[in-house]
Design a protein around this motif. Structure first.
Motif, PDB file in Angstrom:
ATOM      1  N   GLY A   1       0.813  -1.203   0.000  1.00 40.70           N
ATOM      2  CA  GLY A   1       0.000   0.000   0.000  1.00 40.70           C
ATOM      3  C   GLY A   1       0.851   1.259   0.000  1.00 40.70           C
ATOM      4  N   LYS A   2       1.936   1.239   0.770  1.00 44.90           N
ATOM      5  CA  LYS A   2       2.828   2.404   0.789  1.00 44.90           C
ATOM      6  C   LYS A   2       3.515   2.580  -0.555  1.00 44.90           C
ATOM      7  CE  LYS A   2       6.789   4.606   3.001  1.00 44.90           C
ATOM      8  NZ  LYS A   2       6.166   5.940   2.772  1.00 44.90           N
ATOM      9  N   VAL A   3       3.940   1.477  -1.150  1.00 49.60           N
ATOM     10  CA  VAL A   3       4.598   1.564  -2.458  1.00 49.60           C
ATOM     11  C   VAL A   3       3.666   2.214  -3.474  1.00 49.60           C
ATOM     12  CG1 VAL A   3       5.588   0.239  -4.370  1.00 49.60           C
ATOM     13  CG2 VAL A   3       6.093  -0.422  -2.000  1.00 49.60           C
ATOM     14  N   VAL A   4       2.426   1.723  -3.523  1.00 48.47           N
ATOM     15  CA  VAL A   4       1.448   2.265  -4.472  1.00 48.47           C
ATOM     16  C   VAL A   4       1.161   3.733  -4.165  1.00 48.47           C
ATOM     17  CG1 VAL A   4      -0.966   2.139  -5.193  1.00 48.47           C
ATOM     18  CG2 VAL A   4       0.399   0.056  -5.037  1.00 48.47           C
ATOM     19  N   HIS A   5       0.972   4.048  -2.894  1.00 46.82           N
ATOM     20  CA  HIS A   5       0.672   5.429  -2.503  1.00 46.82           C
ATOM     21  C   HIS A   5       1.773   6.384  -2.953  1.00 46.82           C
ATOM     22  CE1 HIS A   5       0.959   8.911   0.231  1.00 46.82           C
ATOM     23  NE2 HIS A   5      -0.362   8.881   0.232  1.00 46.82           N
ATOM     24  N   ASP A   6       3.025   6.015  -2.683  1.00 44.90           N
ATOM     25  CA  ASP A   6       4.122   6.924  -2.990  1.00 44.90           C
ATOM     26  C   ASP A   6       4.363   7.046  -4.492  1.00 44.90           C
ATOM     27  OD1 ASP A   6       4.393   7.395  -0.309  1.00 44.90           O
ATOM     28  OD2 ASP A   6       6.083   6.039  -0.022  1.00 44.90           O
TER      29      ASP A   6
ATOM     30  N   GLN B   1       1.956   6.867  -6.736  1.00 49.57           N
ATOM     31  CA  GLN B   1       0.869   7.735  -7.193  1.00 49.57           C
ATOM     32  C   GLN B   1       1.133   9.187  -6.803  1.00 49.57           C
ATOM     33  OE1 GLN B   1      -3.136   5.045  -7.443  1.00 49.57           O
ATOM     34  NE2 GLN B   1      -2.589   5.799  -5.429  1.00 49.57           N
ATOM     35  N   ALA B   2       1.660   9.389  -5.603  1.00 42.89           N
ATOM     36  CA  ALA B   2       1.953  10.745  -5.150  1.00 42.89           C
ATOM     37  C   ALA B   2       3.014  11.408  -6.022  1.00 42.89           C
ATOM     38  CB  ALA B   2       2.408  10.724  -3.691  1.00 42.89           C
ATOM     39  N   ALA B   3       3.850  10.599  -6.690  1.00 41.77           N
ATOM     40  CA  ALA B   3       4.871  11.133  -7.591  1.00 41.77           C
ATOM     41  C   ALA B   3       4.316  11.421  -8.984  1.00 41.77           C
ATOM     42  CB  ALA B   3       6.041  10.157  -7.689  1.00 41.77           C
ATOM     43  N   GLY B   4       3.009  11.253  -9.150  1.00 49.68           N
ATOM     44  CA  GLY B   4       2.376  11.578 -10.426  1.00 49.68           C
ATOM     45  C   GLY B   4       2.284  10.420 -11.391  1.00 49.68           C
ATOM     46  N   LEU B   5       2.483   9.203 -10.894  1.00 53.44           N
ATOM     47  CA  LEU B   5       2.453   8.023 -11.754  1.00 53.44           C
ATOM     48  C   LEU B   5       1.115   7.294 -11.598  1.00 53.44           C
ATOM     49  CD1 LEU B   5       6.074   6.860 -10.954  1.00 53.44           C
ATOM     50  CD2 LEU B   5       5.309   7.937 -13.072  1.00 53.44           C
ATOM     51  N   GLU B   6       0.639   6.730 -12.686  1.00 53.11           N
ATOM     52  CA  GLU B   6      -0.659   6.054 -12.697  1.00 53.11           C
ATOM     53  C   GLU B   6      -0.458   4.545 -12.617  1.00 53.11           C
ATOM     54  OE1 GLU B   6      -4.556   5.396 -15.611  1.00 53.11           O
ATOM     55  OE2 GLU B   6      -2.943   6.748 -16.225  1.00 53.11           O
ATOM     56  N   VAL B   7      -1.074   3.896 -11.645  1.00 52.93           N
ATOM     57  CA  VAL B   7      -0.958   2.449 -11.492  1.00 52.93           C
ATOM     58  C   VAL B   7      -1.796   1.750 -12.559  1.00 52.93           C
ATOM     59  CG1 VAL B   7      -1.374   0.485  -9.975  1.00 52.93           C
ATOM     60  CG2 VAL B   7      -0.520   2.622  -9.015  1.00 52.93           C
ATOM     61  N   ARG B   8      -1.164   0.827 -13.275  1.00 54.64           N
ATOM     62  CA  ARG B   8      -1.856   0.099 -14.335  1.00 54.64           C
ATOM     63  C   ARG B   8      -1.985  -1.395 -14.064  1.00 54.64           C
ATOM     64  NH1 ARG B   8      -4.167   3.531 -18.148  1.00 54.64           N
ATOM     65  NH2 ARG B   8      -4.697   1.487 -19.022  1.00 54.64           N
TER      66      ARG B   8
ATOM     67  N   VAL C   1       4.632  -3.691  -9.251  1.00 57.83           N
ATOM     68  CA  VAL C   1       3.670  -2.631  -9.540  1.00 57.83           C
ATOM     69  C   VAL C   1       4.097  -1.936 -10.825  1.00 57.83           C
ATOM     70  CG1 VAL C   1       2.537  -0.546  -8.694  1.00 57.83           C
ATOM     71  CG2 VAL C   1       3.253  -2.308  -7.063  1.00 57.83           C
ATOM     72  N   LEU C   2       3.235  -1.958 -11.828  1.00 54.97           N
ATOM     73  CA  LEU C   2       3.508  -1.307 -13.105  1.00 54.97           C
ATOM     74  C   LEU C   2       2.770   0.027 -13.138  1.00 54.97           C
ATOM     75  CD1 LEU C   2       4.654  -1.317 -16.017  1.00 54.97           C
ATOM     76  CD2 LEU C   2       2.541  -2.476 -16.711  1.00 54.97           C
ATOM     77  N   VAL C   3       3.513   1.110 -13.332  1.00 59.94           N
ATOM     78  CA  VAL C   3       2.917   2.443 -13.395  1.00 59.94           C
ATOM     79  C   VAL C   3       3.353   3.120 -14.682  1.00 59.94           C
ATOM     80  CG1 VAL C   3       2.769   2.728 -10.891  1.00 59.94           C
ATOM     81  CG2 VAL C   3       4.852   3.432 -12.078  1.00 59.94           C
ATOM     82  N   VAL C   4       2.629   4.156 -15.049  1.00 65.33           N
ATOM     83  CA  VAL C   4       2.937   4.891 -16.277  1.00 65.33           C
ATOM     84  C   VAL C   4       2.845   6.384 -15.990  1.00 65.33           C
ATOM     85  CG1 VAL C   4       0.537   4.856 -17.099  1.00 65.33           C
ATOM     86  CG2 VAL C   4       2.395   5.115 -18.750  1.00 65.33           C
ATOM     87  N   LYS C   5       3.653   7.153 -16.676  1.00 62.51           N
ATOM     88  CA  LYS C   5       3.642   8.612 -16.544  1.00 62.51           C
ATOM     89  C   LYS C   5       2.670   9.173 -17.577  1.00 62.51           C
ATOM     90  CE  LYS C   5       6.945  12.482 -16.153  1.00 62.51           C
ATOM     91  NZ  LYS C   5       8.391  12.817 -16.245  1.00 62.51           N
TER      92      LYS C   5
END
Length: 217
Positions: free
Chosen positions: A125-130, A132-139, A199-203
């Motif tokens: 949860g912390k990994v995802v939160h941080d 997202q807080a950096a402007g990245l979208e979780v996919r 966790v895969l995120v995209v900018k």
């Protein structure tokens, strides 16, 4: 070096890879030379915060988040986000705590003393939160703990099969530490005491992610 070689040979990309381990960097650099990929893969002994390059289409962070300290994960996420081009992707791969991530971090114990000093496992949860807080979208998010239990058992078997060579290289004390650590980790992943999350995120840029409507991996 394994991920760097895979990315270069399978997808033909230019790769910059960094590690703090001198031995790991030397092993990877030799593997790059053996594969004839010197102009395509650059493996460095370097802190990720000191990488001057930018404009990456993708970043994979493998086993780093556990070692930077919980308080530093927000800055870590922002650093990697800043390295990405718009619509660039980041895959964060790290060992995490179980669902109860509010318990105090154990400051004493076998792993802290002998294997990973100062390591702090976050909850997913912390990994995802941080991120997202950096402007990245979780996919996409995936827990690979059962896979990693099998990996640790395979490493145990490999260490046992090459025990004499391992003792000759690092000494019996260090070899025993790693035998115990790998065996205990396998049990921890099997029981769910520890997990392994990708966790895969995209900018995303203006709502555009350039991601497929369905997973393409």
């Amino acid at each position: 070096g394994g991920m760097a070689l895979h990315a270069a040979t399978r997808f033909g990309v230019q790769v910059v890879a960094v590690t703090l381990s001198q031995q790991q960097a030397e092993w990877g650099q030799q593997a790059v030379r053996d594969a004839g990929l010197e102009g395509q893969v650059d493996i460095r002994r370097q802190d990720y915060r000191d990488v001057p390059d930018t404009g990456f289409d993708a970043v994979s962070s493998i086993g780093l988040t556990e070692h930077i300290g919980l308080a530093n994960i927000p800055a870590y996420a922002r650093t990697l986000a800043d390295k990405l081009v718009p619509q660039g992707r980041l895959l964060n791969h790290c060992i995490t705590r179980s669902a109860d991530d509010q318990r105090p971090i154990a400051r004493r114990g076998f792993i802290t003393r002998y294997v990973f000093p100062d390591g702090e496992l976050p909850g997913v949860g912390k990994v995802v939160h941080d991120l997202q807080a950096a402007g990245l979208e979780v996919r996409h998010e995936e827990n690979l703990r059962e896979h990693y239990a099998r990996t640790c058992r395979a490493w145990c078997d490999n260490l046992e099969a090459h025990w004499d060579a391992a003792v000759a290289e690092v000494g019996e004390g260090t070899a025993r530490v790693w035998a115990l650590y790998l065996a205990g980790s396998a049990i921890g992943f099997e029981r769910g005491d520890i997990q392994l999350h990708q966790v895969l995120v995209v900018k995303s840029a203006g709502g555009r992610s350039a991601m497929p409507l369905r997973p393409d991996w």
